[in-house]
Design an enzyme around this catalytic site. Structure first.
Site, mmCIF file in Angstrom:
data_model
loop_
_atom_site.group_PDB
_atom_site.id
_atom_site.type_symbol
_atom_site.label_atom_id
_atom_site.label_comp_id
_atom_site.label_asym_id
_atom_site.label_seq_id
_atom_site.Cartn_x
_atom_site.Cartn_y
_atom_site.Cartn_z
ATOM 1 N N TYR A 40 38.134 -14.220 14.562
ATOM 2 C CA TYR A 40 38.035 -14.373 16.022
ATOM 3 C C TYR A 40 36.601 -14.195 16.510
ATOM 4 C CZ TYR A 40 43.144 -13.813 16.541
ATOM 5 O OH TYR A 40 44.501 -13.963 16.471
ATOM 6 N N GLN A 82 58.878 -15.187 15.617
ATOM 7 C CA GLN A 82 57.419 -15.151 15.502
ATOM 8 C C GLN A 82 57.133 -15.586 14.068
ATOM 9 O OE1 GLN A 82 54.620 -14.929 17.262
ATOM 10 N NE2 GLN A 82 53.490 -15.058 15.341
ATOM 11 N N GLU A 136 41.359 -19.553 15.000
ATOM 12 C CA GLU A 136 41.124 -18.439 15.933
ATOM 13 C C GLU A 136 39.687 -18.365 16.453
ATOM 14 O OE1 GLU A 136 43.551 -17.177 17.247
ATOM 15 O OE2 GLU A 136 45.180 -17.544 15.828
ATOM 16 N N GLY A 187 49.915 -13.118 22.370
ATOM 17 C CA GLY A 187 50.420 -14.454 22.627
ATOM 18 C C GLY A 187 50.558 -15.227 21.337
ATOM 19 N N GLU A 231 50.775 -19.408 20.152
ATOM 20 C CA GLU A 231 50.553 -20.764 20.673
ATOM 21 C C GLU A 231 51.625 -21.768 20.262
ATOM 22 O OE1 GLU A 231 48.820 -19.055 18.364
ATOM 23 O OE2 GLU A 231 47.966 -20.338 16.817
ATOM 24 N N ASN A 232 52.884 -21.414 20.351
ATOM 25 C CA ASN A 232 53.926 -22.350 19.953
ATOM 26 C C ASN A 232 53.830 -23.623 20.791
ATOM 27 O OD1 ASN A 232 54.982 -20.520 18.005
ATOM 28 N ND2 ASN A 232 55.896 -19.364 19.686
ATOM 29 N N ASP A 265 44.683 -4.817 1.362
ATOM 30 C CA ASP A 265 44.281 -3.886 2.408
ATOM 31 C C ASP A 265 43.131 -4.397 3.268
ATOM 32 O OD1 ASP A 265 46.243 -2.102 1.779
ATOM 33 O OD2 ASP A 265 45.017 -1.129 0.250
ATOM 34 N N HIS A 299 43.429 -18.683 26.002
ATOM 35 C CA HIS A 299 43.380 -18.660 24.542
ATOM 36 C C HIS A 299 44.523 -19.486 23.930
ATOM 37 C CE1 HIS A 299 42.522 -16.704 20.584
ATOM 38 N NE2 HIS A 299 43.809 -16.983 20.399
ATOM 39 N N GLU A 300 45.733 -19.185 24.334
ATOM 40 C CA GLU A 300 46.877 -19.887 23.718
ATOM 41 C C GLU A 300 46.851 -21.373 24.068
ATOM 42 O OE1 GLU A 300 47.923 -18.146 21.525
ATOM 43 O OE2 GLU A 300 47.521 -16.132 22.287
ATOM 44 N N HIS A 336 44.510 -23.311 21.864
ATOM 45 C CA HIS A 336 45.078 -23.657 20.551
ATOM 46 C C HIS A 336 45.723 -25.054 20.551
ATOM 47 C CE1 HIS A 336 44.501 -20.246 17.917
ATOM 48 N NE2 HIS A 336 45.065 -19.382 18.733
HETATM 49 N N1 BES Z 1 47.840 -17.152 16.779
HETATM 50 C C1 BES Z 1 47.529 -15.885 17.305
HETATM 51 C C2 BES Z 1 48.532 -14.824 16.969
HETATM 52 C C3 BES Z 1 48.703 -14.544 15.486
HETATM 53 C C4 BES Z 1 47.655 -14.640 14.603
HETATM 54 C C5 BES Z 1 49.939 -14.164 15.017
HETATM 55 C C6 BES Z 1 47.846 -14.384 13.258
HETATM 56 C C7 BES Z 1 50.133 -13.904 13.686
HETATM 57 C C8 BES Z 1 49.089 -14.012 12.800
HETATM 58 C C9 BES Z 1 47.343 -15.937 18.822
HETATM 59 O O1 BES Z 1 46.787 -17.122 19.282
HETATM 60 C C10 BES Z 1 46.395 -14.840 19.221
HETATM 61 O O2 BES Z 1 45.272 -14.885 18.802
HETATM 62 N N2 BES Z 1 46.859 -13.888 20.000
HETATM 63 C C11 BES Z 1 46.059 -12.771 20.471
HETATM 64 C C12 BES Z 1 45.695 -12.951 21.911
HETATM 65 C C13 BES Z 1 44.341 -13.425 22.203
HETATM 66 C C14 BES Z 1 44.016 -13.384 23.669
HETATM 67 C C15 BES Z 1 43.235 -12.914 21.361
HETATM 68 C C16 BES Z 1 46.899 -11.530 20.385
HETATM 69 O O3 BES Z 1 48.078 -11.634 20.094
HETATM 70 O O4 BES Z 1 46.377 -10.449 20.632
HETATM 71 ZN ZN ZN Z 2 44.789 -17.291 18.686
#
Ligand code: BES
Ligand code: ZN
Length: 618
Positions: free
Chosen positions: A392, A150, A329, A280, A282-283, A384, A306-307, A310
């Site tokens: 998002y 990851q 995002e 998820g 988005e690789n 923090d 969502h993925e 991306h």
């Molecule tokens: N790219 C993100 C995951 C991410 C963001 C990992 C920042 C590390 C740092 C991925 O596309 C994502 O947004 N995943 C969401 C799912 C989505 C349906 C909102 C998640 O993992 O909850």
């Molecule tokens: Zn995302």
């Protein structure tokens, strides 16, 4: 609360020593940039390490540049060599700086002769922040070990030495060797029919940023879901996953119709063990996904929307720095909504938009002013703060507002043009706005002023006239929740028999923070929430029941926390438990058993919750 926050992102501390354009990388792209990566790695399960070499093709920008500076974290470097255009190999001197907690170790390679390529021979360490290693016993089918990466945001450097900045894009190819029977997949084109002979080759011909480098390996079966899509998962999971994700091709076709061709060839999904720390990732060519969305009724497949989205917003056009992450995002969450609407109807898309907007409204007021901005001032962020809900939820809300003001046709057309214009580039918020001004705002005068755009992007809070969708179902649930809490409606009279996952989420999200214990017990007796197989519902239910003082749910909550390592579904239960001394000691017992199965990021996040709780308790 999405819990992709400061400590998980690990990107929000800004040391002054780092390169100015992307403060979370030591790379110096004004001196030299990596254009291609050639990986040759062996997956060594017994030692929990990747072992091999990375060869970087270089484009020297400054004729005087003395060195190549790379990002690394916890890598064991054996040697570094220059590889000339004639193939001649010469050793290079290098220095590894002391380890920075956030950024890792800066690697400076002396290369005044500007070789065409540099090769680093290295191995990862067992605790690499970007990898998780699972023993056979920790997998669903118990036969073979499993490992996965990851990389987002700054963890690629823990398994490959590179310029770990989203502003820098490179193509890659890889040779990976693994034990027999293991299937290896990467964020590149994958061949479902590849023999499991321990010898895998990959090619990613499109330039990608480092955080999209990904690898997975284990007892992985494949099932097709369409002409250019398949699911990859452990044999006992793959059938369920193929059923849940059977609409994937329709999703791809929907997105293409809106925003232009899918440019990556295949769109496959790897379903990981439940310790995967996110929902998820988005690789490219191979989305990585949590198994917690496999609830049987497709109610959580907007994760795939969502993925997949991306593939346009994020992978095709990438935020040039973590400060611009809303370009990934926020735009993606908007596109996700459009795909969900096209496939499952406006009702569901509106419910998801409302859940997101309400989550933001609840949180944003308590955030530091700078973190409330879509494009924060990078100098003002400290470790923090969390910028993630804003990226998002405020980001997608901004785009829904634009759609409403300019009309769907004009806005769709604009977004499609945007994806074409910046395809395969990394851009800043300001570049995005520079395109938006002539192509949307000024093209259709009188719809939205530039001052309003600036307020959305650089202002705090949520603009007053931000439009909210209507949801008659949610309105009914609001009324029923109030009546139930006021003692005017018995729990078993709630209309919950017909609630979908999102409606349960909405009902539970808006309960008081610490509801009366008797109410929680009544709810559980009527609807049997304890032990629910739906972890979105479980997380919300256990959090409230724990806060209400309902110790009867502790064992089921513990089971959920032990089984699931996804930050967003597990951390809230730790947070709920540590609020009382008895809960804290119970949470410590749970963690003692669960820790070994958690991803390094999840361990780090739980450790941080305990540290904070113990400090507060003193
Ligand atoms: N790219 C993100 C995951 C991410 C963001 C990992 C920042 C590390 C740092 C991925 O596309 C994502 O947004 N995943 C969401 C799912 C989505 C349906 C909102 C998640 O993992 O909850
Ligand atoms: Zn995302």
């Amino acid at each position: 609360m999405r819990l992709l926050s400061a400590f998980t992102l690990g990107v929000l501390v800004l040391p002054l020593t780092a390169y100015a354009s992307e403060p979370h990388s030591y790379a110096q792209p004004d001196q030299v940039v990596v254009t291609h990566l050639d990986l040759d790695l062996k997956i060594d399960f017994p030692h929990k390490q990747l072992d091999g070499q990375a060869t970087l093709k270089l484009d020297w920008k400054n004729p005087q540049a003395p060195s190549l500076v790379l990002d690394t974290r916890d890598l064991k470097i054996a040697k570094i060599e220059a590889v000339g255009t004639d193939g001649k190999v010469t050793p290079l001197k290098y220095a590894l700086a002391p380890r920075d907690k956030q950024l890792g170790q800066k690697l400076t390679i002396a290369a005044p002769a500007h070789p065409a390529q540099v090769r680093i021979v290295y191995a990862t360490s067992p605790g690499a922040s970007g990898l998780q290693w699972l023993t056979p016993a920790q997998t669903a089918d118990k036969k073979l070990p499993f490992m996965f990466s990851q990389s987002e945001s700054i963890h690629a450097r823990s398994w490959v030495p590179l310029q770990d900045s989203p502003a820098i894009r490179f193509t890659y190819d890889a040779h990976v060797s693994a034990p027999k029977d293991i299937r290896v997949v990467m964020s590149a084109l994958n061949d479902a029919k590849h023999p499991l002979n321990g010898d895998f080759h990959f090619d990613q011909p499109h330039p990608i940023p480092s955080y999209l480098l990904a690898i997975g390996a284990g007892d992985i079966a494949v099932k097709e879901t369409g002409p250019r899509s398949a699911v990859y998962a452990e044999p006992s999971v793959v059938g369920k996953a193929a059923h849940e994700f059977e609409d994937t091709e329709q999703m791809i076709a929907t997105a293409e119709k809106l925003y232009g061709p899918y440019r990556w060839g295949r769109y496959d999904i790897l379903v990981l063990p439940p310790s995967f720390p996110y929902g998820g990732m988005e690789n490219p060519d191979m989305t990585f996904a949590t198994p917690t969305v496999l609830v049987g009724d497709k109610s959580l497949v907007s994760l795939v929307a969502h993925e997949l989205a991306h593939s346009w917003s994020g992978n095709l056009i990438t935020a040039a720095s973590w400060r611009d992450i809303w370009l990934n995002e926020g735009v993606t969450t908007y596109v996700q909504g459009r795909i969900t609407e096209a496939l499952y109807g406006k009702g569901l898309a509106d419910e998801e938009a409302l859940l997101s907007a309400h989550a933001l409204q609840k949180e944003i007021g308590d955030m530091p002013a700078n973190s409330q901005k879509l494009a924060p001032d990078p100098r003002g962020i400290d470790a923090d703060d969390s910028l993630s809900d804003v990226a998002y939820d405020k980001g997608s809300w901004f785009l829904r507002t634009l759609e409403q003001r300019f009309g769907r046709d004009a806005f769709d057309n604009y977004l499609k043009g945007y994806f074409d214009h910046f395809a395969f580039q990394s851009i800043t918020t300001e570049q995005m706005l520079g395109y938006m001004k002539p192509n949307l705002i000024e093209k259709y005068p009188g719809k939205m002023s530039w001052a309003e755009v600036q307020d959305w992007v650089y202002g705090t809070g949520i603009p007053k006239d931000a439009p909210l969708p209507e949801s008659p179902h949610f309105d009914t649930i609001d009324q029923e929740r109030s009546a139930f809490l006021a003692g005017q409606m018995a729990a078993d009279k709630l209309g919950a028999k017909d609630w979908n996952t999102q409606e349960w989420m909405y009902f539970l999200d808006r309960l008081p923070d610490a509801p009366p214990l008797a109410k929680m017990q009544e709810l559980d007796a009527a609807w049997h929430l304890t032990g629910t197989p739906n972890a979105e519902i479980g997380m919300r239910w256990y959090s409230h029941a724990i806060a209400a003082g309902d110790k009867a749910v502790w064992p089921a909550a513990a089971e959920h926390m032990t089984r699931i390592g996804r930050l967003y579904l597990t951390l809230p239960l730790y947070q709920a438990l540590v609020k009382t001394p008895a809960g804290l000691s119970y949470a410590e017992q749970v963690y003692a058993k669960a820790k070994d199965g958690y991803h390094p990021l999840t361990q780090q996040a739980v450790d941080a919750i305990f540290a904070k709780a113990r400090k507060a308790g003193k």
